[in-house]
Design a protein around this motif. Structure first.
Motif, PDB file in Angstrom:
ATOM      1  N   THR A  10       1.176  57.239  85.960  1.00  0.00           N
ATOM      2  CA  THR A  10       0.384  56.775  84.813  1.00  0.00           C
ATOM      3  C   THR A  10      -0.842  57.643  84.564  1.00  0.00           C
ATOM      4  OG1 THR A  10      -0.858  55.254  86.231  1.00  0.00           O
ATOM      5  CG2 THR A  10       1.117  54.387  85.131  1.00  0.00           C
ATOM      6  N   GLU A  11      -1.152  58.532  85.498  1.00  0.00           N
ATOM      7  CA  GLU A  11      -2.271  59.450  85.333  1.00  0.00           C
ATOM      8  C   GLU A  11      -2.043  60.695  86.170  1.00  0.00           C
ATOM      9  OE1 GLU A  11      -5.612  57.138  86.629  1.00  0.00           O
ATOM     10  OE2 GLU A  11      -5.296  57.644  88.731  1.00  0.00           O
ATOM     11  N   PHE A  12      -2.723  61.754  85.783  1.00  0.00           N
ATOM     12  CA  PHE A  12      -2.619  63.016  86.501  1.00  0.00           C
ATOM     13  C   PHE A  12      -3.996  63.417  87.024  1.00  0.00           C
ATOM     14  CE2 PHE A  12       0.928  63.262  83.477  1.00  0.00           C
ATOM     15  CZ  PHE A  12       1.966  63.580  84.333  1.00  0.00           C
ATOM     16  N   ILE A  13      -3.979  64.164  88.132  1.00  0.00           N
ATOM     17  CA  ILE A  13      -5.202  64.741  88.699  1.00  0.00           C
ATOM     18  C   ILE A  13      -5.190  66.244  88.410  1.00  0.00           C
ATOM     19  CG2 ILE A  13      -6.531  65.154  90.801  1.00  0.00           C
ATOM     20  CD1 ILE A  13      -5.145  62.691  92.011  1.00  0.00           C
ATOM     21  N   LEU A  14      -6.199  66.720  87.723  1.00  0.00           N
ATOM     22  CA  LEU A  14      -6.321  68.144  87.416  1.00  0.00           C
ATOM     23  C   LEU A  14      -7.164  68.820  88.493  1.00  0.00           C
ATOM     24  CD1 LEU A  14      -7.064  67.822  83.589  1.00  0.00           C
ATOM     25  CD2 LEU A  14      -4.895  68.487  84.636  1.00  0.00           C
ATOM     26  N   GLU A  70      -9.595  78.367  65.945  1.00  0.00           N
ATOM     27  CA  GLU A  70     -10.175  78.627  67.258  1.00  0.00           C
ATOM     28  C   GLU A  70     -11.069  77.469  67.698  1.00  0.00           C
ATOM     29  OE1 GLU A  70      -8.852  80.728  68.897  1.00  0.00           O
ATOM     30  OE2 GLU A  70      -8.986  82.794  68.241  1.00  0.00           O
ATOM     31  N   VAL A  71     -11.832  76.916  66.761  1.00  0.00           N
ATOM     32  CA  VAL A  71     -12.682  75.768  67.088  1.00  0.00           C
ATOM     33  C   VAL A  71     -11.825  74.588  67.541  1.00  0.00           C
ATOM     34  CG1 VAL A  71     -14.249  74.042  66.129  1.00  0.00           C
ATOM     35  CG2 VAL A  71     -14.580  76.455  65.581  1.00  0.00           C
ATOM     36  N   CYS A  72     -10.760  74.306  66.793  1.00  0.00           N
ATOM     37  CA  CYS A  72      -9.860  73.197  67.142  1.00  0.00           C
ATOM     38  C   CYS A  72      -9.152  73.466  68.470  1.00  0.00           C
ATOM     39  CB  CYS A  72      -8.827  72.986  66.032  1.00  0.00           C
ATOM     40  SG  CYS A  72      -9.507  72.472  64.451  1.00  0.00           S
ATOM     41  N   PHE A  73      -8.738  74.710  68.672  1.00  0.00           N
ATOM     42  CA  PHE A  73      -8.011  75.099  69.880  1.00  0.00           C
ATOM     43  C   PHE A  73      -8.859  74.863  71.131  1.00  0.00           C
ATOM     44  CE2 PHE A  73      -6.087  78.577  72.581  1.00  0.00           C
ATOM     45  CZ  PHE A  73      -4.844  77.972  72.723  1.00  0.00           C
ATOM     46  N   THR A  74     -10.112  75.294  71.077  1.00  0.00           N
ATOM     47  CA  THR A  74     -10.989  75.122  72.245  1.00  0.00           C
ATOM     48  C   THR A  74     -11.391  73.662  72.425  1.00  0.00           C
ATOM     49  OG1 THR A  74     -12.908  75.684  70.867  1.00  0.00           O
ATOM     50  CG2 THR A  74     -11.917  77.458  72.137  1.00  0.00           C
ATOM     51  N   LEU A  75     -11.471  72.921  71.331  1.00  0.00           N
ATOM     52  CA  LEU A  75     -11.851  71.513  71.403  1.00  0.00           C
ATOM     53  C   LEU A  75     -10.837  70.696  72.203  1.00  0.00           C
ATOM     54  CD1 LEU A  75     -13.969  69.462  70.384  1.00  0.00           C
ATOM     55  CD2 LEU A  75     -12.465  69.045  68.416  1.00  0.00           C
ATOM     56  N   VAL A  76      -9.601  71.146  72.228  1.00  0.00           N
ATOM     57  CA  VAL A  76      -8.537  70.432  72.940  1.00  0.00           C
ATOM     58  C   VAL A  76      -8.762  70.469  74.448  1.00  0.00           C
ATOM     59  CG1 VAL A  76      -6.054  70.448  73.449  1.00  0.00           C
ATOM     60  CG2 VAL A  76      -6.844  70.843  71.120  1.00  0.00           C
ATOM     61  N   MET A  77      -9.300  71.580  74.974  1.00  0.00           N
ATOM     62  CA  MET A  77      -9.355  71.770  76.424  1.00  0.00           C
ATOM     63  C   MET A  77     -10.758  71.875  77.012  1.00  0.00           C
ATOM     64  SD  MET A  77      -6.407  74.582  76.178  1.00  0.00           S
ATOM     65  CE  MET A  77      -7.211  75.014  74.662  1.00  0.00           C
ATOM     66  N   VAL A  78     -11.649  72.599  76.339  1.00  0.00           N
ATOM     67  CA  VAL A  78     -12.930  72.939  76.959  1.00  0.00           C
ATOM     68  C   VAL A  78     -13.807  71.724  77.258  1.00  0.00           C
ATOM     69  CG1 VAL A  78     -15.032  74.316  76.764  1.00  0.00           C
ATOM     70  CG2 VAL A  78     -12.853  75.248  75.960  1.00  0.00           C
ATOM     71  N   PRO A  79     -14.004  70.768  76.339  1.00  0.00           N
ATOM     72  CA  PRO A  79     -14.848  69.612  76.685  1.00  0.00           C
ATOM     73  C   PRO A  79     -14.353  68.856  77.915  1.00  0.00           C
ATOM     74  CG  PRO A  79     -14.509  69.702  74.322  1.00  0.00           C
ATOM     75  CD  PRO A  79     -13.596  70.720  74.920  1.00  0.00           C
ATOM     76  N   ILE A  92      -6.824  62.487  84.233  1.00  0.00           N
ATOM     77  CA  ILE A  92      -6.428  62.390  82.828  1.00  0.00           C
ATOM     78  C   ILE A  92      -5.225  61.455  82.761  1.00  0.00           C
ATOM     79  CG2 ILE A  92      -4.939  64.452  82.924  1.00  0.00           C
ATOM     80  CD1 ILE A  92      -5.750  64.979  79.990  1.00  0.00           C
ATOM     81  N   SER A  93      -5.230  60.525  81.827  1.00  0.00           N
ATOM     82  CA  SER A  93      -4.138  59.561  81.723  1.00  0.00           C
ATOM     83  C   SER A  93      -2.856  60.252  81.288  1.00  0.00           C
ATOM     84  CB  SER A  93      -4.500  58.457  80.724  1.00  0.00           C
ATOM     85  OG  SER A  93      -4.563  58.985  79.404  1.00  0.00           O
ATOM     86  N   PHE A  94      -1.741  59.565  81.497  1.00  0.00           N
ATOM     87  CA  PHE A  94      -0.440  60.108  81.098  1.00  0.00           C
ATOM     88  C   PHE A  94      -0.421  60.374  79.594  1.00  0.00           C
ATOM     89  CE2 PHE A  94       4.026  59.822  79.867  1.00  0.00           C
ATOM     90  CZ  PHE A  94       4.642  60.595  80.829  1.00  0.00           C
ATOM     91  N   VAL A  95      -0.917  59.400  78.811  1.00  0.00           N
ATOM     92  CA  VAL A  95      -0.974  59.558  77.360  1.00  0.00           C
ATOM     93  C   VAL A  95      -1.952  60.671  76.988  1.00  0.00           C
ATOM     94  CG1 VAL A  95      -1.582  58.435  75.186  1.00  0.00           C
ATOM     95  CG2 VAL A  95      -0.313  57.172  76.929  1.00  0.00           C
ATOM     96  N   GLY A  96      -3.090  60.719  77.682  1.00  0.00           N
ATOM     97  CA  GLY A  96      -4.072  61.765  77.417  1.00  0.00           C
ATOM     98  C   GLY A  96      -3.515  63.147  77.698  1.00  0.00           C
TER      99      GLY A  96
END
Length: 316
Positions: A10-14, A70-79, A92-96
């Motif tokens: 149900t969740e992952f550990i990064l 590029e703004v959208c692309f980085t917004l997906v991962m960097v924050p 991070i949740s499974f859905v996330g």
């Protein structure tokens, strides 16, 4: 799919980059600075290409779309990556995870096609300059940009829906700093051959097909430039393409190392560095490359900054 005798994940550990607290703080400061520069640089490009009358051409219309991507692309991962660097549990949740993966594929595929549209624009400008304004009219540019943005929908939906439907019934530790396809696929508890075949086919279609269009365009461009009688004409023609060529080389060079060799013998740390280059570093470099190598953009930036300063002075 039901996980027999096991609970579905149900969740992952990064895992991210390191567990060393001091190193995490240093990386947080570094990546935060890079992210701020990325946002400021790309928003500056969007602003000057929107308001400056000298930049109301197809070339800068596509450049504006690239900066937005590029703004959208980085917004997906960097924050999320920044939050994990200062958090004790990188969850991070499974859905996330599926959502992050979907938008990563979406914006990545869209950028591939947008870069090919930019190459076509340069091809028409150099190889058919007399008909450039007729061919690259506003309507065609809008359709090309919309098509580039929407091209990411099929691959992102297929890749993500298929991936997240696979059984995740055991380990949930992702040895990466975001939910990318290859490291998440390692956690699947069944044979993934069919998915890997589909993923490779999608990669060839949505990465190599646009790259082939870029390659063909630049072959024609180079032939045309070499036939120009004037040395200054050749230099001017090449200078209009050099920024785009550098951006294409950075993006495709690093992305190919990951997605054309998903089961390579590279260490996880090496793969993270490669991923970092096209997810964090390249989006920061793109506006810098276009600003430093393009006199029109540099002039527009100066005019925009001067106009803003004068407006503030008039307000006092």
């Amino acid at each position: 799919m039901i996980c027999e005798n096991h609970t579905r994940v149900t969740e992952f550990i990064l895992l991210g980059f390191t567990n060393n607290p001091e190193m995490q703080v240093s990386l947080f400061i570094l990546f935060l600075a890079i992210y701020i520069v990325t946002l400021l640089g790309n928003f500056l490009i969007v602003t000057v290409t929107s308001v400056d009358p000298a930049l109301q051409t197809p070339m800068y219309f596509f450049l504006r779309n690239l900066s937005l991507l590029e703004v959208c692309f980085t917004l997906v991962m960097v924050p999320k990556m920044l939050v994990d660097l200062v958090s004790s549990r990188k969850i991070i949740s499974f859905v996330g995870c599926g959502t992050q993966m979907y938008f990563f594929f979406f914006f990545g595929s869209s950028e591939c096609f947008l870069l090919s549209m930019m190459a076509y624009d340069r091809f028409v400008a150099i190889c058919n300059p007399l008909h450039y304004s007729v061919i690259m009219n506003r309507s065609l540019c809008l359709w090309m940009a919309a098509g580039s943005w929407m091209s990411g929908v099929p691959v992102s939906m297929l890749q993500t829906a298929w991936m997240m439907a696979l059984p995740f019934c055991g380990p949930n530790t992702v040895d990466h700093f975001f939910c990318d396809g290859p490291p998440v696929l390692k956690l699947v508890t069944k044979d993934t051959t069919m998915y890997e075949i589909q993923a490779l086919a999608s990669t060839l279609l949505f990465i190599m097909f646009p790259f082939s269009l870029i390659l063909v365009s630049y072959i024609r461009i180079i032939i045309t430039i070499l036939r120009m009688p004037s040395t200054s004409g050749r230099q001017k023609a090449f200078s209009t393409c050099s920024s785009h060529l550098i951006v294409v080389s950075l993006f495709y060079g690093t992305a190919s190392l990951t997605y054309l060799r998903p089961k390579s013998n590279q260490s996880p740390e090496s793969k993270k560095l490669v991923s970092l280059s096209y997810t964090v570093i390249t989006p920061m470099l793109n506006p810098i490359i276009y600003s430093l190598r393009n006199n029109e953009v540099k002039g527009a930036v100066k005019r925009t900054i001067t106009r803003k300063v004068l407006q503030k002075l008039d307000g006092f």
